[in-house]
Design a protein around this motif. Structure first.
Motif, mmCIF file in Angstrom:
data_model
loop_
_atom_site.group_PDB
_atom_site.id
_atom_site.type_symbol
_atom_site.label_atom_id
_atom_site.label_comp_id
_atom_site.label_asym_id
_atom_site.label_seq_id
_atom_site.Cartn_x
_atom_site.Cartn_y
_atom_site.Cartn_z
ATOM 1 N N HIS A 172 0.837 -1.315 0.032
ATOM 2 C CA HIS A 172 0.031 -0.096 -0.103
ATOM 3 C C HIS A 172 0.919 1.161 -0.056
ATOM 4 C CE1 HIS A 172 -3.977 1.988 1.617
ATOM 5 N NE2 HIS A 172 -3.696 2.451 0.586
ATOM 6 N N ARG A 226 -8.562 4.569 -4.155
ATOM 7 C CA ARG A 226 -7.499 5.007 -3.230
ATOM 8 C C ARG A 226 -8.011 5.545 -2.118
ATOM 9 N NH1 ARG A 226 -3.635 10.049 -5.185
ATOM 10 N NH2 ARG A 226 -5.306 11.184 -4.108
ATOM 11 N N SER A 253 -9.288 2.563 0.210
ATOM 12 C CA SER A 253 -8.107 1.765 0.888
ATOM 13 C C SER A 253 -7.615 2.543 1.861
ATOM 14 C CB SER A 253 -7.159 1.497 -0.254
ATOM 15 O OG SER A 253 -7.522 0.389 -1.267
ATOM 16 N N ARG A 254 -7.344 3.753 1.705
ATOM 17 C CA ARG A 254 -6.997 4.735 2.792
ATOM 18 C C ARG A 254 -8.038 4.443 4.051
ATOM 19 N NH1 ARG A 254 -4.567 10.334 0.451
ATOM 20 N NH2 ARG A 254 -3.195 9.639 -0.924
ATOM 21 N N ARG A 259 -8.050 1.118 6.312
ATOM 22 C CA ARG A 259 -7.157 0.946 7.581
ATOM 23 C C ARG A 259 -7.435 1.592 8.910
ATOM 24 N NH1 ARG A 259 -1.800 4.157 6.477
ATOM 25 N NH2 ARG A 259 -3.203 5.892 6.237
ATOM 26 N N SER A 296 -5.804 -3.594 2.164
ATOM 27 C CA SER A 296 -6.447 -4.002 0.859
ATOM 28 C C SER A 296 -5.500 -4.133 -0.473
ATOM 29 C CB SER A 296 -7.601 -2.955 0.558
ATOM 30 O OG SER A 296 -7.122 -1.797 0.643
ATOM 31 N N GLU A 315 -5.933 -3.990 -4.640
ATOM 32 C CA GLU A 315 -6.815 -3.515 -5.737
ATOM 33 C C GLU A 315 -6.716 -4.610 -7.119
ATOM 34 O OE1 GLU A 315 -5.829 0.344 -6.799
ATOM 35 O OE2 GLU A 315 -6.309 1.275 -4.846
ATOM 36 N N VAL A 369 -11.714 -3.475 -5.052
ATOM 37 C CA VAL A 369 -10.835 -3.370 -3.869
ATOM 38 C C VAL A 369 -11.362 -4.901 -2.968
ATOM 39 C CG1 VAL A 369 -10.393 -2.638 -1.502
ATOM 40 C CG2 VAL A 369 -10.818 -1.014 -3.669
ATOM 41 N N ALA A 418 -10.557 -6.355 0.683
ATOM 42 C CA ALA A 418 -10.035 -5.853 2.016
ATOM 43 C C ALA A 418 -10.066 -7.153 2.996
ATOM 44 C CB ALA A 418 -10.903 -4.664 2.544
#
Lengths: 150, 150
Positions: free
Chosen positions: A136, B13, B16-17, B20, B26, B28, B40, B42
């Motif tokens: 990431h 993006r 995924s941020r 957390r 995660s 992609e 995505v 996760a």
């Protein structure tokens, strides 16, 4: 890039490249449990877990007091050394990989001592999370730090 | 970097941020099974698997004929859309995440439909291998190609 890597890290690079030909992926500096950090943790297509410790010199090997603690965190354990290393020093019952910065070769398989199912599951889960977390940071270079990002 | 990403990738993006902060990592464009590719995937700290499909527009959503095929590959399924998206279009019984390129927020949890143990194990193994393989290309930029590297 090469000049940023320590001798042991260059061996780890060659090891990781080579292990792909066995169908294994790997991550470096994996922490299986608090206080332990293995040079290379490799994961095989059937969930096999191999630990490879990379030793660039006799001194590097002789100052390692932790390696026996790694045995219980893998199915097979290997040393990776370069051609100049005095392999007679290495203990019986461990695997041996000859490596340089570019590639490697498995000289002697580490004997198999299979992980218990629950521990394997936990290690693969941690491997997955560590690999994805590190990836990431590469794919999103401006990823904000989290409070628990060390 | 932003200008290289498509609108859906910018949403991914942000997703995924954000994930957390729920303890999830995660990756992609994960392929759970032949012919399927989720935006995505996760993975949570207890092995939970969530799929998030990112839709940047009504047209993007309406041309997706595959999403129902993703439901059986996750514990929870979510759409991620931006603030302009007409969320009334989205089917009942799915999760909803509001996202932009920088962050996201879970508006509605996807209902839980737990994976069978064997499938979860297989997916986490594949997640681990995919993440480590992609990471390897970043940490060793001169990694030689393998015959099966697509």
């Amino acid at each position: 890039m090469d000049q940023d890597l320590q001798p042991g890290q260059l061996l780890a690079r060659g090891v990781s490249r080579h292990l792909r030909s066995h169908g294994f992926v790997s991550i470096e500096e994996f922490v299986p449990a608090r206080g332990l950090r293995v040079d290379v943790m490799a994961l095989g297509p059937k969930g096999e877990l191999w630990v490879v410790e990379c030793k660039s010199s006799r001194a590097d090997f002789q100052t390692d007091s932790k390696w026996q603690g790694y045995l219980e965190w893998c199915d097979r354990y290997f040393w990776a050394v370069d051609i100049a290393f005095p392999t007679d020093l290495l203990p019986e019952g461990t695997g041996l990989i000859m490596a340089d910065a570019y590639d490697a070769e498995i000289i002697r398989m580490g004997p198999e001592d299979k992980l218990a199912t629950a521990r394997r599951k936990k290690l693969i889960q941690k491997f997955a999370m560590d690999a994805a977390r590190r990836l990431h940071r590469f794919r999103d270079p401006r990823l904000p730090a989290l409070p628990d990002d060390a």
